[in-house]
Write a protein that holds these residues in place. Sequence first.
Motif, PDB file in Angstrom:
ATOM      1  N   GLY A  60       0.844  -1.184   0.000  1.00 24.75           N
ATOM      2  CA  GLY A  60       0.000   0.000   0.000  1.00 24.75           C
ATOM      3  C   GLY A  60       0.882   1.238   0.000  1.00 24.75           C
ATOM      4  O   GLY A  60       2.040   1.191   0.395  1.00 24.75           O
ATOM      5  N   ALA A  66      -4.083   9.007   3.780  1.00 21.04           N
ATOM      6  CA  ALA A  66      -4.840   7.792   3.487  1.00 21.04           C
ATOM      7  C   ALA A  66      -3.910   6.733   2.901  1.00 21.04           C
ATOM      8  O   ALA A  66      -2.821   7.048   2.422  1.00 21.04           O
ATOM      9  N   GLU A  67      -4.371   5.489   2.950  1.00 12.74           N
ATOM     10  CA  GLU A  67      -3.625   4.402   2.331  1.00 12.74           C
ATOM     11  C   GLU A  67      -4.322   4.032   1.024  1.00 12.74           C
ATOM     12  O   GLU A  67      -5.542   3.883   0.976  1.00 12.74           O
ATOM     13  N   TYR A  68      -3.541   3.910  -0.030  1.00 13.28           N
ATOM     14  CA  TYR A  68      -4.061   3.520  -1.338  1.00 13.28           C
ATOM     15  C   TYR A  68      -3.457   2.172  -1.707  1.00 13.28           C
ATOM     16  O   TYR A  68      -2.270   1.948  -1.511  1.00 13.28           O
ATOM     17  N   TRP A  69      -4.294   1.268  -2.229  1.00  7.66           N
ATOM     18  CA  TRP A  69      -3.814  -0.045  -2.629  1.00  7.66           C
ATOM     19  C   TRP A  69      -4.664  -0.551  -3.776  1.00  7.66           C
ATOM     20  O   TRP A  69      -5.757  -0.058  -4.042  1.00  7.66           O
ATOM     21  N   PHE A  75      -8.135   1.185  -4.226  1.00  7.98           N
ATOM     22  CA  PHE A  75      -8.906   1.397  -3.000  1.00  7.98           C
ATOM     23  C   PHE A  75      -8.233   2.479  -2.159  1.00  7.98           C
ATOM     24  O   PHE A  75      -7.017   2.612  -2.166  1.00  7.98           O
ATOM     25  N   ARG A  76      -9.054   3.226  -1.425  1.00 12.65           N
ATOM     26  CA  ARG A  76      -8.562   4.223  -0.475  1.00 12.65           C
ATOM     27  C   ARG A  76      -9.142   3.854   0.887  1.00 12.65           C
ATOM     28  O   ARG A  76     -10.367   3.729   1.034  1.00 12.65           O
ATOM     29  N   THR A  77      -8.258   3.684   1.872  1.00 11.89           N
ATOM     30  CA  THR A  77      -8.701   3.349   3.230  1.00 11.89           C
ATOM     31  C   THR A  77      -7.979   4.225   4.239  1.00 11.89           C
ATOM     32  O   THR A  77      -6.996   4.887   3.924  1.00 11.89           O
ATOM     33  N   ASP A  78      -8.496   4.231   5.466  1.00 14.31           N
ATOM     34  CA  ASP A  78      -7.811   4.942   6.543  1.00 14.31           C
ATOM     35  C   ASP A  78      -6.483   4.238   6.836  1.00 14.31           C
ATOM     36  O   ASP A  78      -6.401   3.013   6.745  1.00 14.31           O
TER      37      ASP A  78
END
Length: 80
Positions: A60, A66-69, A75-78
């Motif tokens: 990621g 934010a974390e992108y993977w 996807f973008r997640t906390d």
Amino acid sequence: VGSSEDQKDMVTNLLAALALATDDRKLDIWEAMAWHLGRKKTAVELLVYETGVPGAFHLGVLCFGAEYWYGGKVFRTDPP
């Protein structure tokens, strides 16, 4: 607008000031373009997770809070 020499001096002074603002006191074309476009440096981290499967990892990128993977789509997640 001043003379051609005045304009050259102004550009030279501006580039020297930009170089002083960089971490390594050097100015490359990419830093000059980023400044011209109003871009700012931001920290970017590469996150590597073990999946539990030997030799398989999850990656990621952490930036802008934010974390992108990727998993078929981005996807973008906390962050963790």
